[in-house]
Design a protein around this motif. Structure first.
Motif, PDB file in Angstrom:
ATOM      1  N   VAL A  45      47.502  41.746  64.193  1.00 12.07           N
ATOM      2  CA  VAL A  45      46.112  42.028  63.805  1.00 12.07           C
ATOM      3  C   VAL A  45      45.161  41.467  64.861  1.00 12.07           C
ATOM      4  O   VAL A  45      44.215  42.144  65.276  1.00 12.07           O
ATOM      5  N   ASN A  46      45.409  40.249  65.315  1.00 13.71           N
ATOM      6  CA  ASN A  46      44.565  39.651  66.356  1.00 13.71           C
ATOM      7  C   ASN A  46      44.625  40.449  67.657  1.00 13.71           C
ATOM      8  O   ASN A  46      43.605  40.621  68.334  1.00 13.71           O
ATOM      9  N   GLU A  47      45.807  40.944  67.999  1.00 13.81           N
ATOM     10  CA  GLU A  47      45.934  41.766  69.200  1.00 13.81           C
ATOM     11  C   GLU A  47      45.124  43.055  69.053  1.00 13.81           C
ATOM     12  O   GLU A  47      44.491  43.500  70.015  1.00 13.81           O
ATOM     13  N   SER A  51      42.011  44.236  71.432  1.00 13.39           N
ATOM     14  CA  SER A  51      42.172  45.411  72.290  1.00 13.39           C
ATOM     15  C   SER A  51      41.650  46.713  71.686  1.00 13.39           C
ATOM     16  O   SER A  51      41.302  47.626  72.420  1.00 13.39           O
ATOM     17  N   GLU A  52      41.685  46.816  70.373  1.00  8.66           N
ATOM     18  CA  GLU A  52      41.355  48.043  69.636  1.00  8.66           C
ATOM     19  C   GLU A  52      42.250  49.220  70.030  1.00  8.66           C
ATOM     20  O   GLU A  52      41.886  50.378  69.854  1.00  8.66           O
ATOM     21  N   GLU A  53      43.438  48.928  70.530  1.00  8.42           N
ATOM     22  CA  GLU A  53      44.381  49.965  70.941  1.00  8.42           C
ATOM     23  C   GLU A  53      45.175  50.473  69.737  1.00  8.42           C
ATOM     24  O   GLU A  53      45.601  49.696  68.880  1.00  8.42           O
ATOM     25  N   VAL A  54      45.387  51.786  69.685  1.00 10.11           N
ATOM     26  CA  VAL A  54      46.155  52.400  68.607  1.00 10.11           C
ATOM     27  C   VAL A  54      47.579  51.843  68.570  1.00 10.11           C
ATOM     28  O   VAL A  54      48.168  51.692  67.495  1.00 10.11           O
ATOM     29  N   GLU A  55      48.130  51.509  69.732  1.00 10.29           N
ATOM     30  CA  GLU A  55      49.478  50.937  69.800  1.00 10.29           C
ATOM     31  C   GLU A  55      49.590  49.682  68.938  1.00 10.29           C
ATOM     32  O   GLU A  55      50.625  49.435  68.308  1.00 10.29           O
TER      33      GLU A  55
END
Length: 103
Positions: A45-47, A51-55
């Motif tokens: 969740v923090n990542e 980043s707001e990346e879909v991955e």
């Protein structure tokens, strides 16, 4: 030697071995596994927040699948609960922000 203390995906040991490195892993009992899944969920969740990346959303979902499996419920059961909550309380599509509630 680099030390870790984290839950990893099942194929990571093979990937490490293919790179020519040695590694150590251990299989956790259910209590420890549950604890590490919680840590992993927070990590993912923090990542995503950073980043707001879909991955990262995919990683969050994978951890959620593992938690669902550990709790011995089905994805359908979880989705039914989610749907019932949407029916009773709504979703988040309208982007509403609560500012005040007056007595």
């Amino acid at each position: 030697m680099k030390k870790y203390d984290k839950l990893i995906r099942d194929r990571i040991p093979g990937i490490i071995k293919e790179s020519g490195k040695e590694y150590e892993v251990e299989v956790m009992d259910e209590v420890e596994y549950k604890s590490y899944l919680k840590k992993k969920l927070l990590e993912e969740v923090n990542e995503y927040i950073e980043s707001e990346e879909v991955e990262e959303l995919a990683d969050i979902l994978e951890v959620m699948y593992a938690i669902i499996d550990l709790k011995e419920v089905t994805l359908e059961e979880v989705d039914k609960i989610r749907s019932e909550k949407v029916e009773k309380r709504g979703g988040f599509k309208e982007r509403l922000k609560l500012l005040k509630v007056y007595d």
